[in-house]
Scaffold this active site. Sequence first.
Site, mmCIF file in Angstrom:
data_model
loop_
_atom_site.group_PDB
_atom_site.id
_atom_site.type_symbol
_atom_site.label_atom_id
_atom_site.label_comp_id
_atom_site.label_asym_id
_atom_site.label_seq_id
_atom_site.Cartn_x
_atom_site.Cartn_y
_atom_site.Cartn_z
ATOM 1 N N TYR A 1 -5.718 -0.322 15.473
ATOM 2 C CA TYR A 1 -4.717 0.093 16.469
ATOM 3 C C TYR A 1 -5.330 -0.093 17.852
ATOM 4 O O TYR A 1 -5.876 -1.156 18.138
ATOM 5 C CB TYR A 1 -4.244 1.516 16.179
ATOM 6 C CG TYR A 1 -3.470 1.629 14.872
ATOM 7 C CD1 TYR A 1 -2.147 1.211 14.787
ATOM 8 C CD2 TYR A 1 -4.081 2.115 13.722
ATOM 9 C CE1 TYR A 1 -1.444 1.285 13.592
ATOM 10 C CE2 TYR A 1 -3.380 2.200 12.514
ATOM 11 C CZ TYR A 1 -2.064 1.780 12.462
ATOM 12 O OH TYR A 1 -1.364 1.854 11.283
ATOM 13 N N ASN B 1 -7.065 8.061 2.560
ATOM 14 C CA ASN B 1 -6.720 7.485 3.852
ATOM 15 C C ASN B 1 -7.561 8.105 4.962
ATOM 16 O O ASN B 1 -7.698 9.326 5.049
ATOM 17 C CB ASN B 1 -5.238 7.725 4.150
ATOM 18 C CG ASN B 1 -4.795 7.058 5.439
ATOM 19 O OD1 ASN B 1 -4.733 5.836 5.521
ATOM 20 N ND2 ASN B 1 -4.485 7.863 6.452
ATOM 21 N N GLU B 2 -8.176 7.259 5.790
ATOM 22 C CA GLU B 2 -8.875 7.658 7.007
ATOM 23 C C GLU B 2 -9.618 8.976 6.830
ATOM 24 O O GLU B 2 -9.291 9.992 7.452
ATOM 25 C CB GLU B 2 -7.871 7.744 8.151
ATOM 26 C CG GLU B 2 -7.156 6.420 8.362
ATOM 27 C CD GLU B 2 -6.059 6.472 9.400
ATOM 28 O OE1 GLU B 2 -5.876 7.542 9.997
ATOM 29 O OE2 GLU B 2 -5.394 5.439 9.599
ATOM 30 N N HIS C 1 -8.686 0.071 9.900
ATOM 31 C CA HIS C 1 -7.343 0.204 10.460
ATOM 32 C C HIS C 1 -7.409 -0.175 11.933
ATOM 33 O O HIS C 1 -8.270 0.322 12.670
ATOM 34 C CB HIS C 1 -6.828 1.636 10.289
ATOM 35 C CG HIS C 1 -6.598 2.013 8.857
ATOM 36 N ND1 HIS C 1 -6.087 3.240 8.478
ATOM 37 C CD2 HIS C 1 -6.803 1.323 7.701
ATOM 38 C CE1 HIS C 1 -5.989 3.289 7.153
ATOM 39 N NE2 HIS C 1 -6.428 2.137 6.662
ATOM 40 N N GLU D 1 -4.425 -1.143 7.628
ATOM 41 C CA GLU D 1 -3.279 -0.790 8.469
ATOM 42 C C GLU D 1 -3.457 -1.468 9.818
ATOM 43 O O GLU D 1 -4.581 -1.618 10.302
ATOM 44 C CB GLU D 1 -3.194 0.719 8.737
ATOM 45 C CG GLU D 1 -2.767 1.592 7.613
ATOM 46 C CD GLU D 1 -2.626 3.058 8.067
ATOM 47 O OE1 GLU D 1 -2.468 3.306 9.279
ATOM 48 O OE2 GLU D 1 -2.696 3.946 7.202
ATOM 49 N N TRP E 1 1.416 -1.633 8.962
ATOM 50 C CA TRP E 1 2.049 -0.314 8.983
ATOM 51 C C TRP E 1 3.339 -0.416 9.785
ATOM 52 O O TRP E 1 3.311 -0.823 10.934
ATOM 53 C CB TRP E 1 1.124 0.731 9.608
ATOM 54 C CG TRP E 1 1.705 2.099 9.475
ATOM 55 C CD1 TRP E 1 2.623 2.687 10.304
ATOM 56 C CD2 TRP E 1 1.469 3.035 8.415
ATOM 57 N NE1 TRP E 1 2.967 3.926 9.845
ATOM 58 C CE2 TRP E 1 2.276 4.163 8.684
ATOM 59 C CE3 TRP E 1 0.676 3.022 7.280
ATOM 60 C CZ2 TRP E 1 2.284 5.282 7.854
ATOM 61 C CZ3 TRP E 1 0.690 4.129 6.460
ATOM 62 C CH2 TRP E 1 1.481 5.246 6.743
ATOM 63 N N ARG F 1 0.877 -1.185 0.000
ATOM 64 C CA ARG F 1 0.000 0.000 0.000
ATOM 65 C C ARG F 1 0.906 1.224 0.000
ATOM 66 O O ARG F 1 1.727 1.406 0.911
ATOM 67 C CB ARG F 1 -0.926 -0.017 1.212
ATOM 68 C CG ARG F 1 -1.915 1.161 1.285
ATOM 69 C CD ARG F 1 -2.919 0.913 2.394
ATOM 70 N NE ARG F 1 -3.881 1.990 2.557
ATOM 71 C CZ ARG F 1 -3.842 2.895 3.521
ATOM 72 N NH1 ARG F 1 -2.853 2.885 4.412
ATOM 73 N NH2 ARG F 1 -4.774 3.830 3.607
#
Length: 462
Positions: free
Chosen positions: A224, A155-156, A222, A251, A280, A78
Amino acid sequence: MKTRLGVAAATLLALVASIVVLVPPAHAAVGLHISGGRLVEANGSPLVLRGVNHAHTWYASQTSSFANIKSLGANSVRVVLSNGHRWTRNDATDVANVISLCKASRLICVLEVHDTTGYGEEGAAATLASAVDYWISLASVLRGQENYVIINIGNEPFGNSGYQNWTSHTTSAVQRLRTAGFEHTIMVDAPNWGQDWTFTMRDNAQSVWSADPARNLLFSIHMYGVFDTAAEISDYLGRFRSAGLPIAVGEFGHNHSDGNPDEDTILSYTQQHGIGWLGWSWSGNSGGVEYLDMVTNFNVDALTSWGQRLFNGANGIRQTAREATIYSGATPTTAPPTTAPPTTAPPTTAPPTTAPPTTPPPAGACSATYTIVGQWQGGFQGEVRVTAGGSGTTGWRVVWTYANGQTVNQAWNATVTRNGSQVTATNVSYNGTLSPGQSTTFGFIGSWTGTNSIPPVACNAL
């Protein structure tokens, strides 16, 4: 890569199956596309993304990174790009070169505009509409690359403010790209700095999917600090699977300022269910998240502990990545399902706050449960979960007999045969070996009339 409650993005650089089809596909696709809720190639071969993110727009001179990423076993990358709103614009010449580097290294190229990160909360962020303008300006270098390139619109695209507009902005962006003639698989990022803790993407994914005339979207979460438990990970991804909607982890990391992601569950769950991911990130992180570098100073011979985990650990890239057949020239033995998934919306309840029960595995060789995932007039989608007993399995066979004239038309993640009303499903190469208590699933599309009762299911180890 972001926080649950909105750590400013400006401080961060970060930011399968073997498928058995009992009927032929309806038509040939242009390139990468979604079929049966999964990403597949034009020839019908499943493609499970196993790769990493590379911050190209900030490190444009690090062109050797593509070959280095491939050398460690990845099948995809990516690539961080900028439309010029916040960082230096990657022009058509540069993007064409990036695509060439991906193809030379036999990587599937996921291209994303990073300037949209945290829009609504991050004042410097760009809109999704501006990202679409950028993609349209690159049409000359993107058209014809549908076998090799996935377009990740932005992105986001929302932080923790304004995310209520995610559905309308995303729908508009997708439709503009289709109107402009783009036939690529389009990757759609979640809001809330990519982590969707408000479930905005989860609960509106069906409407965005239905608004795409090509039905060729891949939703991206994503993971996290919001995803720090196995229950949260399996619940979120599982709801997309149950709805028949394609999902990938665009990610994730092993640590973050907003909490400690459960990377082991991310890797094991996605491997079990054929879900793609892109970790990531390769190198060059700053702003306090340098620990997310996979190699030090872009040196392929200097893997960090995170790099070792992602490339060489259990369920990591070396163990699970399979090169796209567009490069290997392999011919698939089967094609994906062509029947559309059910159109019911995903559930809207919140994920569980406690871990799933730890019931001991069954004592027998294996057990199986049969579930109707979705049902529509004349058709349905089913799933069977196979769980190994106390001795584990090196192979399994599941048998059931329909009592109401149902038939199985297409299946994936198992080899399925029919003998009258009896259906037999056996494991494929990658999901036959199960440790005690471990589970795997296979799915199918079936037909029914009148009654669609759930049959008794028997499981035998081979």
